[in-house]
Design a protein around this motif. Structure first.
Motif, PDB file in Angstrom:
ATOM      1  N   VAL A   1      -6.184  16.585   3.391  1.00 27.17           N
ATOM      2  CA  VAL A   1      -7.024  15.493   2.861  1.00 27.17           C
ATOM      3  C   VAL A   1      -8.448  15.602   3.398  1.00 27.17           C
ATOM      4  CG1 VAL A   1      -7.291  12.981   2.734  1.00 27.17           C
ATOM      5  CG2 VAL A   1      -5.039  13.992   2.458  1.00 27.17           C
ATOM      6  N   GLU A   2      -8.584  15.996   4.677  1.00 26.00           N
ATOM      7  CA  GLU A   2      -9.941  16.165   5.238  1.00 26.00           C
ATOM      8  C   GLU A   2     -10.707  17.236   4.456  1.00 26.00           C
ATOM      9  OE1 GLU A   2      -9.416  14.785   9.919  1.00 26.00           O
ATOM     10  OE2 GLU A   2      -9.038  16.883   9.383  1.00 26.00           O
ATOM     11  N   LYS A   3     -10.006  18.335   4.114  1.00 22.49           N
ATOM     12  CA  LYS A   3     -10.652  19.415   3.340  1.00 22.49           C
ATOM     13  C   LYS A   3     -11.097  18.891   1.967  1.00 22.49           C
ATOM     14  CE  LYS A   3      -8.593  23.593   5.287  1.00 22.49           C
ATOM     15  NZ  LYS A   3      -7.346  24.321   5.243  1.00 22.49           N
TER      16      LYS A   3
ATOM     17  N   THR B   1     -11.019   6.986  -2.963  1.00 28.05           N
ATOM     18  CA  THR B   1      -9.546   7.047  -2.881  1.00 28.05           C
ATOM     19  C   THR B   1      -9.109   8.015  -1.794  1.00 28.05           C
ATOM     20  OG1 THR B   1      -9.306   6.510  -5.215  1.00 28.05           O
ATOM     21  CG2 THR B   1      -7.434   7.588  -4.181  1.00 28.05           C
ATOM     22  N   VAL B   2      -9.745   9.196  -1.760  1.00 30.55           N
ATOM     23  CA  VAL B   2      -9.354  10.205  -0.768  1.00 30.55           C
ATOM     24  C   VAL B   2      -9.632   9.683   0.653  1.00 30.55           C
ATOM     25  CG1 VAL B   2      -9.761  12.580   0.039  1.00 30.55           C
ATOM     26  CG2 VAL B   2      -9.564  12.121  -2.398  1.00 30.55           C
ATOM     27  N   ALA B   3     -10.730   8.974   0.822  1.00 29.56           N
ATOM     28  CA  ALA B   3     -11.043   8.395   2.140  1.00 29.56           C
ATOM     29  C   ALA B   3      -9.981   7.361   2.528  1.00 29.56           C
ATOM     30  CB  ALA B   3     -12.427   7.751   2.110  1.00 29.56           C
ATOM     31  N   LYS B   4      -9.532   6.578   1.545  1.00 29.69           N
ATOM     32  CA  LYS B   4      -8.500   5.556   1.793  1.00 29.69           C
ATOM     33  C   LYS B   4      -7.168   6.231   2.193  1.00 29.69           C
ATOM     34  CE  LYS B   4      -6.109   1.869  -0.765  1.00 29.69           C
ATOM     35  NZ  LYS B   4      -6.008   1.206  -2.081  1.00 29.69           N
ATOM     36  N   VAL B   5      -6.845   7.341   1.489  1.00 34.85           N
ATOM     37  CA  VAL B   5      -5.616   8.096   1.776  1.00 34.85           C
ATOM     38  C   VAL B   5      -5.675   8.648   3.201  1.00 34.85           C
ATOM     39  CG1 VAL B   5      -4.394  10.251   1.186  1.00 34.85           C
ATOM     40  CG2 VAL B   5      -5.079   8.683  -0.631  1.00 34.85           C
ATOM     41  N   LEU B   6      -6.844   9.170   3.572  1.00 30.79           N
ATOM     42  CA  LEU B   6      -7.016   9.746   4.917  1.00 30.79           C
ATOM     43  C   LEU B   6      -6.787   8.672   5.982  1.00 30.79           C
ATOM     44  CD1 LEU B   6      -7.764  12.142   6.722  1.00 30.79           C
ATOM     45  CD2 LEU B   6     -10.166  11.532   6.442  1.00 30.79           C
ATOM     46  N   GLN B   7      -7.386   7.508   5.782  1.00 29.30           N
ATOM     47  CA  GLN B   7      -7.230   6.412   6.751  1.00 29.30           C
ATOM     48  C   GLN B   7      -5.761   6.003   6.866  1.00 29.30           C
ATOM     49  OE1 GLN B   7      -9.829   5.162   8.748  1.00 29.30           O
ATOM     50  NE2 GLN B   7      -7.990   4.462   9.786  1.00 29.30           N
ATOM     51  N   TYR B   8      -5.088   5.945   5.726  1.00 27.86           N
ATOM     52  CA  TYR B   8      -3.668   5.545   5.672  1.00 27.86           C
ATOM     53  C   TYR B   8      -2.814   6.516   6.492  1.00 27.86           C
ATOM     54  CZ  TYR B   8       0.626   3.744   3.483  1.00 27.86           C
ATOM     55  OH  TYR B   8       1.871   3.177   3.247  1.00 27.86           O
ATOM     56  N   LEU B   9      -3.105   7.811   6.361  1.00 31.10           N
ATOM     57  CA  LEU B   9      -2.373   8.830   7.129  1.00 31.10           C
ATOM     58  C   LEU B   9      -2.711   8.738   8.617  1.00 31.10           C
ATOM     59  CD1 LEU B   9      -2.892  11.874   4.743  1.00 31.10           C
ATOM     60  CD2 LEU B   9      -0.643  11.048   5.461  1.00 31.10           C
ATOM     61  N   GLN B  10      -3.992   8.552   8.903  1.00 32.75           N
ATOM     62  CA  GLN B  10      -4.410   8.473  10.317  1.00 32.75           C
ATOM     63  C   GLN B  10      -3.813   7.257  11.024  1.00 32.75           C
ATOM     64  OE1 GLN B  10      -8.640   8.780   9.652  1.00 32.75           O
ATOM     65  NE2 GLN B  10      -8.685  10.977  10.152  1.00 32.75           N
ATOM     66  N   ASP B  11      -3.493   6.221  10.225  1.00 28.76           N
ATOM     67  CA  ASP B  11      -2.845   5.024  10.802  1.00 28.76           C
ATOM     68  C   ASP B  11      -1.349   5.256  11.043  1.00 28.76           C
ATOM     69  OD1 ASP B  11      -5.255   3.748  10.763  1.00 28.76           O
ATOM     70  OD2 ASP B  11      -4.880   2.622   8.919  1.00 28.76           O
ATOM     71  N   GLY B  12      -0.879   6.481  10.742  1.00 29.61           N
ATOM     72  CA  GLY B  12       0.523   6.818  11.035  1.00 29.61           C
ATOM     73  C   GLY B  12       1.492   6.536   9.898  1.00 29.61           C
ATOM     74  N   ASN B  13       0.966   6.470   8.655  1.00 28.61           N
ATOM     75  CA  ASN B  13       1.849   6.155   7.512  1.00 28.61           C
ATOM     76  C   ASN B  13       2.111   7.372   6.636  1.00 28.61           C
ATOM     77  OD1 ASN B  13       1.779   3.213   7.972  1.00 28.61           O
ATOM     78  ND2 ASN B  13      -0.380   3.424   7.419  1.00 28.61           N
TER      79      ASN B  13
ATOM     80  N   GLY C   1      -2.387   2.355  -6.851  1.00 27.53           N
ATOM     81  CA  GLY C   1      -2.606   2.031  -8.265  1.00 27.53           C
ATOM     82  C   GLY C   1      -2.575   3.302  -9.111  1.00 27.53           C
ATOM     83  N   PRO C   2      -2.464   3.151 -10.460  1.00 30.78           N
ATOM     84  CA  PRO C   2      -2.373   4.319 -11.338  1.00 30.78           C
ATOM     85  C   PRO C   2      -3.520   5.320 -11.162  1.00 30.78           C
ATOM     86  CG  PRO C   2      -1.948   2.304 -12.567  1.00 30.78           C
ATOM     87  CD  PRO C   2      -2.368   1.887 -11.198  1.00 30.78           C
ATOM     88  N   LYS C   3      -4.749   4.810 -11.004  1.00 31.82           N
ATOM     89  CA  LYS C   3      -5.902   5.717 -10.849  1.00 31.82           C
ATOM     90  C   LYS C   3      -5.833   6.465  -9.524  1.00 31.82           C
ATOM     91  CE  LYS C   3      -9.587   4.270 -13.868  1.00 31.82           C
ATOM     92  NZ  LYS C   3     -10.824   3.530 -14.032  1.00 31.82           N
ATOM     93  N   GLU C   4      -5.348   5.753  -8.487  1.00 33.70           N
ATOM     94  CA  GLU C   4      -5.238   6.400  -7.168  1.00 33.70           C
ATOM     95  C   GLU C   4      -4.179   7.505  -7.207  1.00 33.70           C
ATOM     96  OE1 GLU C   4      -6.484   2.830  -4.086  1.00 33.70           O
ATOM     97  OE2 GLU C   4      -4.490   2.742  -4.977  1.00 33.70           O
ATOM     98  N   VAL C   5      -3.064   7.224  -7.906  1.00 32.43           N
ATOM     99  CA  VAL C   5      -1.986   8.225  -8.005  1.00 32.43           C
ATOM    100  C   VAL C   5      -2.507   9.494  -8.680  1.00 32.43           C
ATOM    101  CG1 VAL C   5       0.279   8.735  -9.016  1.00 32.43           C
ATOM    102  CG2 VAL C   5      -0.103   6.531  -7.935  1.00 32.43           C
ATOM    103  N   GLU C   6      -3.373   9.310  -9.691  1.00 39.04           N
ATOM    104  CA  GLU C   6      -3.933  10.482 -10.377  1.00 39.04           C
ATOM    105  C   GLU C   6      -4.770  11.354  -9.441  1.00 39.04           C
ATOM    106  OE1 GLU C   6      -5.936   9.169 -13.941  1.00 39.04           O
ATOM    107  OE2 GLU C   6      -4.055   8.306 -14.705  1.00 39.04           O
TER     108      GLU C   6
END
Length: 394
Positions: free
Chosen positions: A159-161, A188-200, A208-213
């Protein structure tokens, strides 16, 4: 005037939308993965159809999906050819601590997981002095932590890449539609990165549908559905008791709520396979008051992958086709032949449950239960379809 109904947002699923999805068996070294893989792929899983187990290469095999509906339809039609549904299973080399940074077979291992659509995670819950545990002792919750951390660390790297590449593009600025789209993707990618860094794990997020895409093309390891296979000794499997099980259940509830947990014994399954004849294996299970865990493993994985089946029937062939749940009739027709999706006209349909209840096709017709549906029809699990399509233009 009645209030306007808000349009229902269709939930977009994480993962590839295909029908030929693959599952990988993952775990630390020496937890019984390969033994289990061999047992799963060599067993005929209680299915009478003559479907050879096909190894595509040493680590990949297709497994018949056990389904009583298919067996019943074959007895009913006595077709010349019987084609059951199958699931492709990979045996992925053992993971080691530090794989995300390249330890052991690290990078190869993680790229193999990227190639599958779902994960069977094997956790060792048996003591055996002959089989050395890679971490020194048997401790399933530690093993679960190692694997989940390794997969998450690798996802953070991916995700960082991706974020870095997007940053370079959005720095150019501007007001074009393309730039607007890039900025949304970046957010969206920044949100995904934060979510992973929080241990999830990504599969646990509410996207949401757009995020999944945006997420799907990243092929993230923690976005894949997981079925946990707890590998017990034969004795523990038969008596359905094991000192480690409550701890594993506790870990899954806390870290991976809702993911299926299936007790299995690779040792027992291997012994059943060695008996050769299916009747001998059934006799052995009856004698011990237990049954093979394999059919449930395959059907649980299909559910985790959101897969369903429809059937085509007749004297020539009874065949079970695999589809993603919730797809419309033209897409289901496309599973049979890509041209059928483009030239789809209509589908004649009734469900297996109606056929079973009424006894035969004539009775289903007489009861007025045969429907003719168009392009908007959503195929249900167990539907029996006769597809009408035009000639393809070449």
């Amino acid at each position: 005037m009645p209030p306007k109904k808000a349009p229902v947002q269709e939930k977009v699923l994480l993962g590839r939308p295909g029908n030929s999805l693959k599952s990988g068996i993952v775990g630390l070294a020496n937890v019984g993965k390969s033994t289990l893989f061999q047992a799963i792929t060599k067993s005929s899983l209680g299915n009478p159809a003559n479907f050879p187990y096909a190894t595509i290469d040493p680590e990949e095999a297709r497994v018949i999906v056990p389904d009583e509906r298919f067996d019943w339809l074959c007895q009913q039609y006595k077709p010349k050819s019987q084609v059951p549904a199958n699931l492709t299973v990979y045996d992925i080399a053992g993971l080691t601590r530090g794989a995300s940074t390249g330890a052991g077979l690290g990078n190869a291992f993680l790229s193999h997981i990227r190639a599958v659509d779902a994960i069977f995670q094997v956790v060792r819950c048996f003591d055996d002095a002959e089989i050395i545990h890679v971490e020194g002792d048997v401790n399933p919750t530690r093993d679960l932590n190692i694997i989940s951390e390794e997969l998450r660390i690798k996802d953070i790297e991916f995700v960082e890449k991706a974020l870095d590449a997007l940053n370079k593009q959005t720095r150019r600025g501007g007001q074009s539609l393309e730039m607007k789209k890039l900025k949304e993707e970046e957010a969206t990618v920044a949100k995904v990165l934060q979510y992973l860094q929080d241990g999830n794990d990504i599969r646990k997020g509410n996207w949401g549908p757009k995020e999944v895409e945006v997420i799907n093309p990243l092929f993230l390891l923690t976005a894949k559905p997981v079925v946990y296979l707890v590998n017990l000794s034969e004795k523990d499997y038969i008596r359905q008791k094991n000192k480690y099980l409550p701890k594993v259940k506790e870990w899954i509830d806390a870290n991976s709520a809702g993911d299926p947990l299936l007790p299995v014994s690779a040792q027992f399954e291997e012994r059943l396979t060695l008996l050769g004849e299916e009747a001998a294996a059934e006799e052995e299970c009856k004698k011990l008051g237990t049954k093979s865990g394999l059919p449930r493993i395959i059907t649980t994985m299909r559910t985790a992958l959101n897969l369903a089946s429809f059937f085509t029937t007749g004297a020539d062939e009874v065949r079970q086709w695999t589809i993603r749940k919730g797809i419309k009739a033209p897409a289901a027709a496309g599973v049979i032949h890509t041209d059928f999706e483009k030239t789809f006209i209509q589908v004649i349909v009734y469900n297996y449950s109606v056929l079973k209840e009424l006894g035969d096709e004539a009775a289903v017709k007489a009861a007025g239960k045969v429907m003719t549906k168009g392009k908007e029809y959503i195929v249900e699990d167990g539907d029996i379809l006769l597809i009408k399509a035009g000639a393809a233009k070449h």
